[in-house]
Design a protein around this motif. Structure first.
Motif, PDB file in Angstrom:
ATOM      1  N   ASP A  17       0.773  -1.144  -0.142  1.00  0.00           N
ATOM      2  CA  ASP A  17       0.151   0.021   0.071  1.00  0.00           C
ATOM      3  C   ASP A  17       0.817   1.224  -0.089  1.00  0.00           C
ATOM      4  O   ASP A  17       0.399   2.217  -0.681  1.00  0.00           O
ATOM      5  CB  ASP A  17      -0.859  -0.074   1.223  1.00  0.00           C
ATOM      6  CG  ASP A  17      -1.872   0.923   1.184  1.00  0.00           C
ATOM      7  OD1 ASP A  17      -2.901   1.320   0.238  1.00  0.00           O
ATOM      8  OD2 ASP A  17      -1.893   1.875   2.193  1.00  0.00           O
ATOM      9  N   TRP A  18       1.913   1.243   0.892  1.00  0.00           N
ATOM     10  CA  TRP A  18       3.035   2.491   0.913  1.00  0.00           C
ATOM     11  C   TRP A  18       3.623   2.644  -0.665  1.00  0.00           C
ATOM     12  O   TRP A  18       3.633   3.581  -1.145  1.00  0.00           O
ATOM     13  CB  TRP A  18       3.904   2.317   1.803  1.00  0.00           C
ATOM     14  CG  TRP A  18       3.354   2.331   3.056  1.00  0.00           C
ATOM     15  CD1 TRP A  18       2.337   3.106   3.397  1.00  0.00           C
ATOM     16  CD2 TRP A  18       3.815   1.938   4.411  1.00  0.00           C
ATOM     17  NE1 TRP A  18       1.921   2.821   5.057  1.00  0.00           N
ATOM     18  CE2 TRP A  18       2.929   2.234   5.353  1.00  0.00           C
ATOM     19  CE3 TRP A  18       4.982   1.051   4.649  1.00  0.00           C
ATOM     20  CZ2 TRP A  18       3.237   1.968   6.967  1.00  0.00           C
ATOM     21  CZ3 TRP A  18       5.332   0.536   6.108  1.00  0.00           C
ATOM     22  CH2 TRP A  18       4.423   1.081   7.076  1.00  0.00           C
ATOM     23  N   HIS A  19       4.140   1.404  -1.271  1.00  0.00           N
ATOM     24  CA  HIS A  19       4.693   1.382  -2.564  1.00  0.00           C
ATOM     25  C   HIS A  19       4.865   0.253  -3.281  1.00  0.00           C
ATOM     26  O   HIS A  19       5.281  -0.730  -2.517  1.00  0.00           O
ATOM     27  CB  HIS A  19       6.188   1.982  -2.403  1.00  0.00           C
ATOM     28  CG  HIS A  19       6.716   2.377  -3.684  1.00  0.00           C
ATOM     29  ND1 HIS A  19       7.595   1.513  -4.649  1.00  0.00           N
ATOM     30  CD2 HIS A  19       6.818   3.750  -4.280  1.00  0.00           C
ATOM     31  CE1 HIS A  19       7.662   2.286  -5.748  1.00  0.00           C
ATOM     32  NE2 HIS A  19       7.703   3.345  -5.747  1.00  0.00           N
ATOM     33  N   VAL A  20       4.660   0.017  -4.451  1.00  0.00           N
ATOM     34  CA  VAL A  20       4.450  -1.373  -5.031  1.00  0.00           C
ATOM     35  C   VAL A  20       5.710  -2.057  -5.057  1.00  0.00           C
ATOM     36  O   VAL A  20       5.395  -3.387  -4.784  1.00  0.00           O
ATOM     37  CB  VAL A  20       4.022  -0.863  -6.562  1.00  0.00           C
ATOM     38  CG1 VAL A  20       2.553  -0.582  -6.635  1.00  0.00           C
ATOM     39  CG2 VAL A  20       5.072  -0.457  -7.367  1.00  0.00           C
ATOM     40  N   ALA A  21       6.755  -1.523  -5.018  1.00  0.00           N
ATOM     41  CA  ALA A  21       8.170  -2.110  -4.743  1.00  0.00           C
ATOM     42  C   ALA A  21       8.639  -2.711  -3.284  1.00  0.00           C
ATOM     43  O   ALA A  21       9.633  -3.514  -3.260  1.00  0.00           O
ATOM     44  CB  ALA A  21       9.166  -1.435  -5.439  1.00  0.00           C
ATOM     45  N   LEU A  22       7.911  -2.030  -2.380  1.00  0.00           N
ATOM     46  CA  LEU A  22       8.374  -2.268  -0.842  1.00  0.00           C
ATOM     47  C   LEU A  22       8.535  -3.630  -0.625  1.00  0.00           C
ATOM     48  O   LEU A  22       9.405  -4.116   0.078  1.00  0.00           O
ATOM     49  CB  LEU A  22       7.685  -1.358  -0.027  1.00  0.00           C
ATOM     50  CG  LEU A  22       8.232   0.189   0.201  1.00  0.00           C
ATOM     51  CD1 LEU A  22       7.410   1.081   1.129  1.00  0.00           C
ATOM     52  CD2 LEU A  22       9.832   0.093   0.486  1.00  0.00           C
ATOM     53  N   PRO A  23       7.481  -4.385  -0.923  1.00  0.00           N
ATOM     54  CA  PRO A  23       7.247  -5.751  -0.049  1.00  0.00           C
ATOM     55  C   PRO A  23       8.793  -6.475  -0.757  1.00  0.00           C
ATOM     56  O   PRO A  23       9.210  -7.400  -0.295  1.00  0.00           O
ATOM     57  CB  PRO A  23       6.145  -6.372  -0.808  1.00  0.00           C
ATOM     58  CG  PRO A  23       5.207  -5.248  -1.285  1.00  0.00           C
ATOM     59  CD  PRO A  23       5.931  -4.296  -1.317  1.00  0.00           C
ATOM     60  N   TRP A  24       8.933  -6.266  -2.136  1.00  0.00           N
ATOM     61  CA  TRP A  24      10.154  -6.924  -2.938  1.00  0.00           C
ATOM     62  C   TRP A  24      11.530  -6.640  -2.096  1.00  0.00           C
ATOM     63  O   TRP A  24      12.319  -7.174  -2.120  1.00  0.00           O
ATOM     64  CB  TRP A  24      10.004  -6.972  -4.125  1.00  0.00           C
ATOM     65  CG  TRP A  24       8.683  -7.117  -4.743  1.00  0.00           C
ATOM     66  CD1 TRP A  24       7.673  -6.422  -5.243  1.00  0.00           C
ATOM     67  CD2 TRP A  24       8.140  -8.534  -4.854  1.00  0.00           C
ATOM     68  NE1 TRP A  24       6.627  -7.156  -5.609  1.00  0.00           N
ATOM     69  CE2 TRP A  24       6.900  -8.508  -5.567  1.00  0.00           C
ATOM     70  CE3 TRP A  24       8.702  -9.885  -4.430  1.00  0.00           C
ATOM     71  CZ2 TRP A  24       5.930  -9.505  -5.546  1.00  0.00           C
ATOM     72  CZ3 TRP A  24       7.978 -10.705  -4.568  1.00  0.00           C
ATOM     73  CH2 TRP A  24       6.418 -10.714  -5.126  1.00  0.00           C
ATOM     74  N   VAL A  25      11.448  -5.109  -1.939  1.00  0.00           N
ATOM     75  CA  VAL A  25      12.703  -4.819  -1.335  1.00  0.00           C
ATOM     76  C   VAL A  25      13.016  -5.450  -0.037  1.00  0.00           C
ATOM     77  O   VAL A  25      14.151  -5.821   0.461  1.00  0.00           O
ATOM     78  CB  VAL A  25      12.632  -3.049  -1.341  1.00  0.00           C
ATOM     79  CG1 VAL A  25      13.826  -2.672  -0.399  1.00  0.00           C
ATOM     80  CG2 VAL A  25      12.724  -2.331  -2.555  1.00  0.00           C
ATOM     81  N   PHE A  26      11.854  -5.437   0.911  1.00  0.00           N
ATOM     82  CA  PHE A  26      11.901  -5.863   2.030  1.00  0.00           C
ATOM     83  C   PHE A  26      12.397  -7.497   2.147  1.00  0.00           C
ATOM     84  O   PHE A  26      13.392  -8.086   2.718  1.00  0.00           O
ATOM     85  CB  PHE A  26      10.570  -5.898   2.907  1.00  0.00           C
ATOM     86  CG  PHE A  26      10.575  -6.891   4.055  1.00  0.00           C
ATOM     87  CD1 PHE A  26      11.127  -6.442   5.333  1.00  0.00           C
ATOM     88  CD2 PHE A  26       9.774  -8.092   3.850  1.00  0.00           C
ATOM     89  CE1 PHE A  26      11.144  -7.193   6.372  1.00  0.00           C
ATOM     90  CE2 PHE A  26       9.493  -8.891   5.197  1.00  0.00           C
ATOM     91  CZ  PHE A  26      10.276  -8.635   6.220  1.00  0.00           C
TER      92      PHE A  26
END
Length: 424
Positions: free
Chosen positions: A393-402
């Motif tokens: 929800d914050w940014h589309v790439a954030l889950p993958w970065v995490f």
């Protein structure tokens, strides 16, 4: 008659099994059959639990969801209970009990008509599942020679994927043909399959392990232990490091069920059919290639295999993140490549982690250590949905970065296990 001897059929079968990465299953027929029955039964209703309660109760979807969540939370302490019971009665007794508890839960689901009833039967089902997974890894040490434990874990992982897929396929056909009435039949059949699995596990008598035990490896046991406590587990830093490393793997394993479909449809604006096709690719690849890959990787120490697996997983998550700005025509090809790399990491990592979960635990506290290992699964699977959706929800790439960062951090953690011998 010459001195040459003809090749016996059994020898040809043995060579073929070796080529496919299959372990020696002699004397473990009931153990293998029990795993097949268990996974087939689970696949029958795994994907249709919510649909079943919506179809057979007067409750709203929101109430059913709340009841299922409550049941899941009530079952969270089950691994700790399983650990204590394993150290007292041995893993086989716990696995038998786990299947009977799940059978009782599914039998109760046939009569569920209120929110508290749905929550109670689902708590029983999840308690049985948590008990089973906590104890089942230790059963492999009873079935396998010391040098074949990883092969067994790879074999059982492939077998379970086949069983789950077959069960889900049968359930889909029954649901399409008979509707909610067919679902009731499936739930009843599933209760019976758990009883059958309990019988097979209970009547299986593990044969003696062949070969010499690895230096320092704990003897597998199916008998009570004496002494030891949870404090001993908390002081075992080596094992706690393994648990933390497994948590990274758990987060990765939640991608197909929690993150992949919503990312593809909502963030990449691609067709839902792509998500379904990629899930089929992942499941089929695990089922068809796990034994082969595990056989090839067995020559390497498990900590090396785990490190390579996390490097692959991290690379796949970078590929997923990079697709957020990719042209539409490259999205499907990029997703396929990312899923294939992710799947290879999964196939390499799972058997090696399971092997270490058994061999790094002292025999007298195998149960409590397995409970700690299983807790990483319970905690990770509970946290992942809310964490992934919030990051997305914050940014589309954030889950993958995490996920990429967690995987990268897991590489040196795995390497740190180098040279560590199991506790005596």
């Amino acid at each position: 008659m010459t001195g040459a001897t003809k090749t016996r059929p059994g020898s040809r079968i043995s060579r073929a099994a070796h080529a496919w990465g299959l372990p020696d299953v002699s004397g473990a027929g009931r153990f293998v059959a029990a795993n097949v029955v268990d996974s087939l039964g689970t696949g029958l209703v795994l994907a249709f639990t919510v649909v079943y309660f919506v179809s057979t109760t007067p409750l709203s979807l929101a109430v059913i969801g709340a009841a299922l969540t409550t049941g899941h939370l009530l079952a969270l302490p089950a691994p700790a209970l399983a650990g204590v019971l394993m150290d007292r009665y041995g893993p086989r007794a716990v696995v038998v009990s786990a299947n009977l508890v799940s059978a009782a839960g599914f039998a109760g689901a046939l009569f569920a008509d209120s929110a508290w009833h749905v929550g109670a039967v689902y708590a029983a089902i999840q308690t049985g599942i948590n008990l089973y997974w906590t104890a089942s890894r230790s059963l492999v040490a009873l079935a396998a020679a010391p040098d074949q434990q990883r092969l067994w874990f790879g074999f059982l992982g492939a077998l379970r994927n086949v069983g789950l897929g077959a069960g889900a396929a049968v359930a889909s056909v029954v649901l399409a043909a008979a509707g909610s009435g067919g679902l009731r039949v499936l739930v009843a059949v599933n209760a019976v399959t758990f009883v059958c699995a309990a019988f097979l596990f209970g009547t299986w008598r593990p044969a003696g392990r062949g070969g010499d035990a690895e230096a320092g490896a704990p003897e597998p046991k199916d008998s009570p232990s004496t002494g030891g406590s949870w404090r001993d587990v908390l002081r075992d830093r080596r094992y706690l490091l393994l648990v933390a490393t497994n948590l990274a793997f758990v987060f990765a394993q939640m991608v197909p069920s929690v993150l992949l479909a919503v990312y593809i449809t909502e963030s990449l604006h691609a067709g839902a059919w792509i998500a379904g096709a990629l899930l089929v690719v992942n499941t089929a690849a695990v089922a068809l290639t796990s034994t082969l890959v595990t056989r090839r990787a067995q020559r390497y120490a498990p900590h090396r295999v785990i490190a390579v697996a996390f490097a692959l997983s991290g690379g796949s998550f970078v590929l997923f993140a990079a697709l957020t700005g990719a042209p539409g025509r490259l999205v499907a090809a990029g997703l396929l490549l990312a899923v294939l790399v992710f799947t290879l990491g999964e196939i390499l990592c799972s058997p090696a982690l399971n092997e270490l979960s058994v061999t790094l635990a002292p025999a007298r506290l195998q149960g409590r250590h397995q409970a700690a290992f299983q807790f990483s699964w319970s905690a990770g699977s509970a946290v992942a949905p809310v964490l992934f959706t919030a990051l997305l929800d914050w940014h589309v790439a954030l889950p993958w970065v995490f996920l990429a960062l967690v995987s990268v951090l897991a590489v040196p953690a795995a390497v740190t296990l180098k040279g560590r011998k199991p506790a005596s």
